[in-house]
Design a protein around this motif. Sequence first.
Motif, PDB file in Angstrom:
ATOM      1  N   GLY A  89       0.778  -1.338   0.063  1.00 36.07           N
ATOM      2  CA  GLY A  89      -0.023  -0.091   0.018  1.00 36.07           C
ATOM      3  C   GLY A  89       0.917   1.069   0.094  1.00 36.07           C
ATOM      4  N   LYS A  90       0.958   1.884   1.153  1.00 32.11           N
ATOM      5  CA  LYS A  90       1.820   3.110   1.157  1.00 32.11           C
ATOM      6  C   LYS A  90       3.193   2.533   1.738  1.00 32.11           C
ATOM      7  N   TYR A  91       4.253   3.361   1.065  1.00 33.56           N
ATOM      8  CA  TYR A  91       5.507   2.662   1.213  1.00 33.56           C
ATOM      9  C   TYR A  91       6.703   3.883   1.064  1.00 33.56           C
ATOM     10  N   PHE A  92       7.704   3.673   1.856  1.00 33.35           N
ATOM     11  CA  PHE A  92       8.887   4.282   1.635  1.00 33.35           C
ATOM     12  C   PHE A  92       9.623   3.381   0.487  1.00 33.35           C
ATOM     13  N   LEU A  93      10.735   3.962  -0.034  1.00 32.16           N
ATOM     14  CA  LEU A  93      11.333   3.367  -1.067  1.00 32.16           C
ATOM     15  C   LEU A  93      12.726   3.539  -1.074  1.00 32.16           C
ATOM     16  N   ILE A 123       6.559   3.653  -9.419  1.00 28.05           N
ATOM     17  CA  ILE A 123       6.927   3.381  -8.288  1.00 28.05           C
ATOM     18  C   ILE A 123       7.476   4.685  -7.443  1.00 28.05           C
ATOM     19  N   ARG A 124       8.345   5.298  -8.213  1.00 31.34           N
ATOM     20  CA  ARG A 124       8.905   6.283  -7.541  1.00 31.34           C
ATOM     21  C   ARG A 124       7.897   7.447  -7.222  1.00 31.34           C
ATOM     22  N   GLU A 125       6.863   7.855  -8.309  1.00 30.30           N
ATOM     23  CA  GLU A 125       5.856   9.026  -8.055  1.00 30.30           C
ATOM     24  C   GLU A 125       5.135   8.885  -6.871  1.00 30.30           C
ATOM     25  N   ASN A 126       4.877   7.206  -6.664  1.00 28.46           N
ATOM     26  CA  ASN A 126       3.865   6.895  -5.620  1.00 28.46           C
ATOM     27  C   ASN A 126       4.395   6.669  -4.238  1.00 28.46           C
ATOM     28  N   ALA A 127       5.555   6.819  -4.160  1.00 24.65           N
ATOM     29  CA  ALA A 127       6.260   6.714  -2.960  1.00 24.65           C
ATOM     30  C   ALA A 127       5.937   7.504  -1.962  1.00 24.65           C
ATOM     31  N   TRP A 169      13.156  14.267  -9.339  1.00 23.10           N
ATOM     32  CA  TRP A 169      12.186  14.500 -10.382  1.00 23.10           C
ATOM     33  C   TRP A 169      10.765  13.971 -10.009  1.00 23.10           C
ATOM     34  N   SER A 170      10.986  12.646  -9.220  1.00 22.85           N
ATOM     35  CA  SER A 170       9.650  11.567  -9.370  1.00 22.85           C
ATOM     36  C   SER A 170       8.877  11.952  -8.223  1.00 22.85           C
ATOM     37  N   THR A 171       9.756  11.923  -7.154  1.00 14.08           N
ATOM     38  CA  THR A 171       9.339  11.617  -5.835  1.00 14.08           C
ATOM     39  C   THR A 171       9.194  12.913  -5.135  1.00 14.08           C
ATOM     40  N   PRO A 172       8.164  13.295  -4.386  1.00 12.56           N
ATOM     41  CA  PRO A 172       7.893  14.571  -3.597  1.00 12.56           C
ATOM     42  C   PRO A 172       8.944  14.675  -2.507  1.00 12.56           C
ATOM     43  N   VAL A 173       9.133  13.748  -1.653  1.00 12.46           N
ATOM     44  CA  VAL A 173       9.844  13.731  -0.559  1.00 12.46           C
ATOM     45  C   VAL A 173      11.014  12.827  -0.474  1.00 12.46           C
TER      46      VAL A 173
END
Length: 386
Positions: free
Chosen positions: A208-212, A281-285, A306-310
């Motif tokens: 579901g929600k995840y760190f990457l 996967i990066r965008e939704n981490a 570029w892809s991951t907000p945090v």
Amino acid sequence: MLKHVFIIGSRGLPAKYGGFETFVEELVKHQINKNIKYHVACQSENSDLAQAGQHFEYLGADCFAVKVPNIGPARVIAYDILAINQALEQIKAEHIEHPVFCILGNTIGGVISHYAKKIHKVGGTLFVNPDGLEWRRTKWAAPVRKYLKYAERKMVEHADMIVSDNQGILDYLNQEYKNVTSEVIAYGTEQVQSDLTKSPTLVKYNIGKYFLIVGRFVPENNYESLITGFMASNSTLDLVIITNYEGNSYYETLREKTHFDQDPRIKFVGTVYDQNELRFIRENAFAYLHGHEVGGTNPGLLEAMWSTPVNVVLNVNFNRQSAGDSVIYFDKEKLTQVIESLSALTVEEKATLHEKAQGLIQEKYTWEHICTQYESLFLKEFLLER
């Protein structure tokens, strides 16, 4: 007059491996100045287009295939030597004047004195992109690391120009060797979004929600610190780890040290080769954890910016030079507190971080910008005392 640039040290074109291969492909793909002719050495077994000793064209570049003998670890040195010799033969046969040799990596440094003389004898200029600090990588045995350090010193000594991909690399070289002739030209990254609505990998592992975490599975990328720091946190999210862990003895070593197999949040999912899915996967981490400690401008960090907000990034000079104030930095012993503090970030704070990161990418790390800088460098006239 046409400027001929011979690129030595990547596995060749078309790119299959990332790193230097991606750099070379992007360099020739984004060529603007038609007064440059690229010649790219290619290992003959790495391309369906490459027949040993023959030339083929790819994206306008003249690619020449090099057949390398199977001689174990020394093979990478032999490849560079054979490639330089083939390039010199072509230069003499075609009466090419003032060629540029751009050597990627320091592998050949132990014998570079001999080949630098040959390059200079034909009126050539020797550029070296050392990549990261390869001798610091713990994957190498002590004798190999000793050779790589020696090779680095010799490359700095004999190159006409060192092209560092990060200010931190140049700072190190100047501190270590004094007054290095160098320019800083970063690595680049694409600015694209995934068009997927789900990830087969995330579905397979019921995430579901995840760190990457994404990166090569080597100790200097600090998997132990990242995993133990996460395990000590009160986060209810998963930690998705995308890496080439299968068949790697480091996996068992890490399991014994951290007991990550007893924490159901830790999810090793292997390697994701599909770039569109990896982007998704990066965008939704929820956040990306970056523990790389050795090297210059890391491509994975740029992709995450570029892809991951945090992005939560190890506090070392190389990373600070790359990401500025667009990420959250951590020291190894304080990662747990940083992870737990992220839940308090507001939507606005996350958006501000992402805007800063994407703005930095557009300002400094587009391939168009990187390749224009290289073209300007290749076309400079170097009046050097030899």
